[in-house]
Design a protein around this motif. Structure first.
Motif, PDB file in Angstrom:
ATOM      1  N   TRP A  95      -8.722 -11.944  -6.373  1.00 54.42           N
ATOM      2  CA  TRP A  95      -7.663 -10.926  -6.309  1.00 54.42           C
ATOM      3  C   TRP A  95      -6.452 -11.248  -7.196  1.00 54.42           C
ATOM      4  CZ3 TRP A  95      -2.596 -10.612  -4.548  1.00 54.42           C
ATOM      5  CH2 TRP A  95      -2.080  -9.308  -4.474  1.00 54.42           C
TER       6      TRP A  95
ATOM      7  N   ARG B 176       0.836  -1.205   0.000  1.00 56.48           N
ATOM      8  CA  ARG B 176       0.000   0.000   0.000  1.00 56.48           C
ATOM      9  C   ARG B 176       0.869   1.252   0.000  1.00 56.48           C
ATOM     10  NH1 ARG B 176      -1.302  -1.692   4.518  1.00 56.48           N
ATOM     11  NH2 ARG B 176      -1.666   0.382   5.320  1.00 56.48           N
TER      12      ARG B 176
ATOM     13  N   ASP C  98      -8.607  -2.545  -4.659  1.00 55.08           N
ATOM     14  CA  ASP C  98      -8.990  -3.697  -3.834  1.00 55.08           C
ATOM     15  C   ASP C  98     -10.148  -4.472  -4.454  1.00 55.08           C
ATOM     16  OD1 ASP C  98      -7.155  -3.323  -1.823  1.00 55.08           O
ATOM     17  OD2 ASP C  98      -8.473  -2.051  -0.615  1.00 55.08           O
ATOM     18  N   THR C  99     -10.249  -5.740  -4.062  1.00 59.24           N
ATOM     19  CA  THR C  99     -11.415  -6.547  -4.465  1.00 59.24           C
ATOM     20  C   THR C  99     -12.319  -6.816  -3.248  1.00 59.24           C
ATOM     21  OG1 THR C  99     -10.087  -8.534  -4.128  1.00 59.24           O
ATOM     22  CG2 THR C  99     -10.296  -7.731  -6.383  1.00 59.24           C
TER      23      THR C  99
ATOM     24  N   GLY D 181      -1.088  -1.194  -4.105  1.00 56.29           N
ATOM     25  CA  GLY D 181      -2.362  -1.814  -3.742  1.00 56.29           C
ATOM     26  C   GLY D 181      -3.302  -0.838  -3.039  1.00 56.29           C
ATOM     27  N   SER D 182      -4.539  -1.279  -2.818  1.00 55.86           N
ATOM     28  CA  SER D 182      -5.590  -0.430  -2.239  1.00 55.86           C
ATOM     29  C   SER D 182      -5.583   0.930  -2.936  1.00 55.86           C
ATOM     30  CB  SER D 182      -5.412  -0.255  -0.723  1.00 55.86           C
ATOM     31  OG  SER D 182      -5.504  -1.503  -0.076  1.00 55.86           O
TER      32      SER D 182
ATOM     33  N   HIS E 152     -11.288 -12.449  -1.996  1.00 52.09           N
ATOM     34  CA  HIS E 152      -9.860 -12.747  -2.076  1.00 52.09           C
ATOM     35  C   HIS E 152      -9.521 -13.729  -3.188  1.00 52.09           C
ATOM     36  CE1 HIS E 152      -9.734 -11.555   2.436  1.00 52.09           C
ATOM     37  NE2 HIS E 152      -9.485 -10.519   1.668  1.00 52.09           N
TER      38      HIS E 152
ATOM     39  N   THR F  62      -1.568 -11.942   1.316  1.00 52.32           N
ATOM     40  CA  THR F  62      -1.158 -11.880  -0.097  1.00 52.32           C
ATOM     41  C   THR F  62      -0.615 -13.245  -0.527  1.00 52.32           C
ATOM     42  OG1 THR F  62      -0.595  -9.554   0.145  1.00 52.32           O
ATOM     43  CG2 THR F  62       0.344 -10.690  -1.750  1.00 52.32           C
TER      44      THR F  62
END
Ligand code: ATP
Ligand code: MG
Length: 174
Positions: free
Chosen positions: A84, A8, A76-77, A35-36, A81, A105
């Motif tokens: 992802w 992130r 993000d999903t 990410g995010s 997960h 992850t």
């Protein structure tokens, strides 16, 4: 061979920079995946994806690493997960192996048979996004030593510390 590091980067700190340098001793090229990417203005994710792109680009440019690095963003999903890893493939340039120390992850990647490797931790007690945000919220300047000078300059330019303080108040973190 192309590696990928996903994080992130709230904010991008010296542990991340050491990780990038170390991974570049293992592979020819590296994808830095933010990410995010859809999340910002929360205490855990104070900086926008655009701001994170800017801080990472400035550091890697100063360090002469940009030639071997690609930067991309991954929203993000949520709780999905299982999808992802496909999402990661969708949003990123091609990669052969993911470098991550994050257990969730790793679990997601294992589920999708995507290879991953660990990264040695560099001064993890200090080089930590959570610690840096907490120091900012508490009004301590100690965070400045934990990030590259390009990152502290950028955070000053955008009033980042004031933002983190307000977010800590809004979310009753301190
Ligand atoms: P937060 O505390 O907000 O989760 P973080 O410091 O863990 O921040 P991330 O953006 O979540 O940073 O991490 C991205 C990747 O970098 C993860 O794989 C993480 O384990 C790794 N990483 C973070 N800090 C270090 C460090 N000091 N040395 C090596 N790898 C690190
Ligand atoms: Mg983390």
């Amino acid at each position: 061979m192309r590696g990928l590091i996903i994080g992130r980067f709230q904010p991008f700190h010296l542990g991340h920079l050491e990780a990038v340098k170390w991974i570049l001793t293992q592979v020819d090229e590296l994808v830095v995946a933010i990410g995010s990417a859809n999340v910002a203005l929360t205490f855990r994710n104070p900086f926008t994806v655009g701001e994170r792109i800017e801080m990472i680009t400035r550091v890697l440019k100063t360090e002469g690493l940009l030639e071997r690095v690609h930067i991309c963003v991954v929203p993000d999903t949520g709780d999905m997960h299982t999808v992802w890893p496909a999402h990661l493939r969708h949003w990123c340039p091609h990669f052969d192996v993911v470098y991550t120390n994050d257990l969730l992850t790793r679990l997601c990647l294992e589920y999708a048979n995507i290879p991953y490797r660990g990264i040695p931790f560099f001064k993890r007690e200090e080089y930590s996004g959570t610690l840096i945000r907490m120091l900012m919220a508490r009004g301590s300047n100690r965070w400045r030593k934990l990030v590259h000078s390009e990152v502290s300059a950028f955070i000053d330019e955008i009033g980042g510390v004031e933002r983190v303080k307000k977010l800590a108040q809004i979310e009753s973190v301190i």
